[in-house]
Write a protein that holds these residues in place. Sequence first.
Motif, short mmCIF file in Angstrom:
data_model
loop_
_atom_site.label_atom_id
_atom_site.label_comp_id
_atom_site.label_asym_id
_atom_site.label_seq_id
_atom_site.Cartn_x
_atom_site.Cartn_y
_atom_site.Cartn_z
N HIS A 13 0.82 -1.22 0.00
CA HIS A 13 0.00 0.00 0.00
C HIS A 13 0.85 1.28 0.00
CE1 HIS A 13 0.93 -1.20 4.09
NE2 HIS A 13 0.72 0.04 4.49
N LEU A 14 2.19 1.12 -0.02
CA LEU A 14 3.07 2.30 -0.01
C LEU A 14 3.85 2.40 -1.31
CD1 LEU A 14 4.74 2.02 3.51
CD2 LEU A 14 2.83 3.47 2.87
N CYS A 40 15.01 1.01 10.26
CA CYS A 40 15.83 0.80 9.05
C CYS A 40 15.36 -0.43 8.26
CB CYS A 40 17.30 0.68 9.40
SG CYS A 40 17.72 -0.84 10.26
N LYS A 42 14.83 -3.87 9.80
CA LYS A 42 15.29 -5.19 10.29
C LYS A 42 14.11 -6.18 10.41
CE LYS A 42 17.05 -3.31 14.01
NZ LYS A 42 16.67 -1.91 13.77
N SER A 43 13.04 -5.73 11.09
CA SER A 43 11.88 -6.64 11.26
C SER A 43 11.25 -6.97 9.91
CB SER A 43 10.82 -6.00 12.16
OG SER A 43 11.37 -5.74 13.42
N1 LIG Z 1 2.94 -2.92 8.10
C1 LIG Z 1 3.61 -1.85 7.66
N2 LIG Z 1 3.07 -1.06 6.72
C2 LIG Z 1 3.75 0.03 6.26
N3 LIG Z 1 4.98 0.39 6.66
C3 LIG Z 1 5.56 -0.37 7.60
C4 LIG Z 1 4.91 -1.53 8.15
N4 LIG Z 1 5.73 -2.08 9.07
C5 LIG Z 1 6.83 -1.31 9.09
N5 LIG Z 1 6.74 -0.29 8.22
C6 LIG Z 1 7.75 0.75 7.92
O1 LIG Z 1 8.90 0.10 7.42
C7 LIG Z 1 10.08 0.71 7.92
C8 LIG Z 1 10.95 -0.36 8.58
O2 LIG Z 1 10.28 -0.83 9.74
P1 LIG Z 1 10.83 -2.07 10.58
O3 LIG Z 1 9.83 -2.37 11.64
O4 LIG Z 1 11.19 -3.14 9.64
O5 LIG Z 1 12.16 -1.42 11.18
P2 LIG Z 1 13.16 -1.99 12.30
O6 LIG Z 1 14.55 -1.79 11.78
O7 LIG Z 1 12.78 -3.37 12.69
O8 LIG Z 1 12.87 -0.97 13.46
P3 LIG Z 1 13.07 -1.11 15.07
O9 LIG Z 1 14.54 -1.21 15.31
O10 LIG Z 1 12.50 0.18 15.56
O11 LIG Z 1 12.29 -2.32 15.54
C9 LIG Z 1 9.63 1.83 8.85
O12 LIG Z 1 9.68 3.03 8.16
C10 LIG Z 1 8.19 1.47 9.18
O13 LIG Z 1 7.43 2.62 9.39
#
Ligand SMILES: Nc1ncnc2c1ncn2[C@@H]1O[C@H](COP(=O)(O)OP(=O)(O)OP(=O)(O)O)[C@@H](O)[C@H]1O
Length: 273
Positions: A13-14, A40, A42-43
Amino acid sequence: MLQVNNLDFTYPHLNETILKDISFTVKEGSLCGLFGPNGCGKSTLFKCCLNLLKIKKGEIRMDNHNIKNLKIKDMAKVVAYVPQEHKPPFPYLVKEVVLMGRTPHLKGFFGTGKKDIQKTEEALELLEISHLSKKTYNQLSGGQRQMVLMARAIAQETKIMFLDEPTSALDFSNQLKIWKIMKKITDRGVTILACSHDPNHVSWFCDKVVVVNNKSIVNQGSPEDVITQATLDFIYEDMCDVKKINNTRVIFPSDLKCFEKNLADESFMKLAN
Ligand SMILES: Nc1ncnc2c1ncn2[C@@H]1O[C@H](COP(=O)(O)OP(=O)(O)OP(=O)(O)O)[C@@H](O)[C@H]1O
């Protein structure tokens, strides 16, 4: 072994790309830290690797399987996942939550066998949480729940484990315990990819570190080569210093002047030795 080749990902959706041209390998029986600032990706990368999110471009291989060809049940035999937070809707006992890790191994309607109970008990013992076995999982503290999820992943007995910030809710002693357990598990041939926000932990315990920033991998390799002043300055904008004490790398805040002073102090060095 885990192999990620030229992965790109965008949430459907983005319009914005979240991960761009991600490629790395984690060798069999090694512990790899996935390191990078909040948001960044990771998840998101974990979820792509677990087939929970569909990648736009690239390939992910685990134990020589292209994961896009694996059914959920087969996937669960190859990889275990410890999420950051998990609360099931029902009041399961701890031993039942850990036993759930055995689901991919259960044989038809014969259900749980002796081996499954034994593997559950072994995992609880390894984490030194057998005393929680009959407690209700939803009533545990965040840190206790994190230990239980780790036990569930260990009971699953997979060749690959993905751990999303496995020590984020733990006290100092349990953080070190979990990192040591991860090392012990990799010594048995399991491959681990673990997210962490702690540069000291990835330096001290990982065989390899992959650093992600601004959608891409900015550095990867041994902690010695990767967790450097240049890398940390780049991702945290000159907030911390990297020093060596007794041949061990230590990262600390740049403005912690008392530590700088102490490092130069002979008596402190004796203490550190
Ligand atoms: N379901 C989603 N829909 C849209 N954007 C998302 C979704 N989940 C995460 N994002 C976006 O994707 C990007 C990466 O998010 P992610 O959770 O993977 O980061 P991360 O490195 O795991 O962060 P953290 O260290 O804070 O846990 C972020 O900009 C977040 O806003």
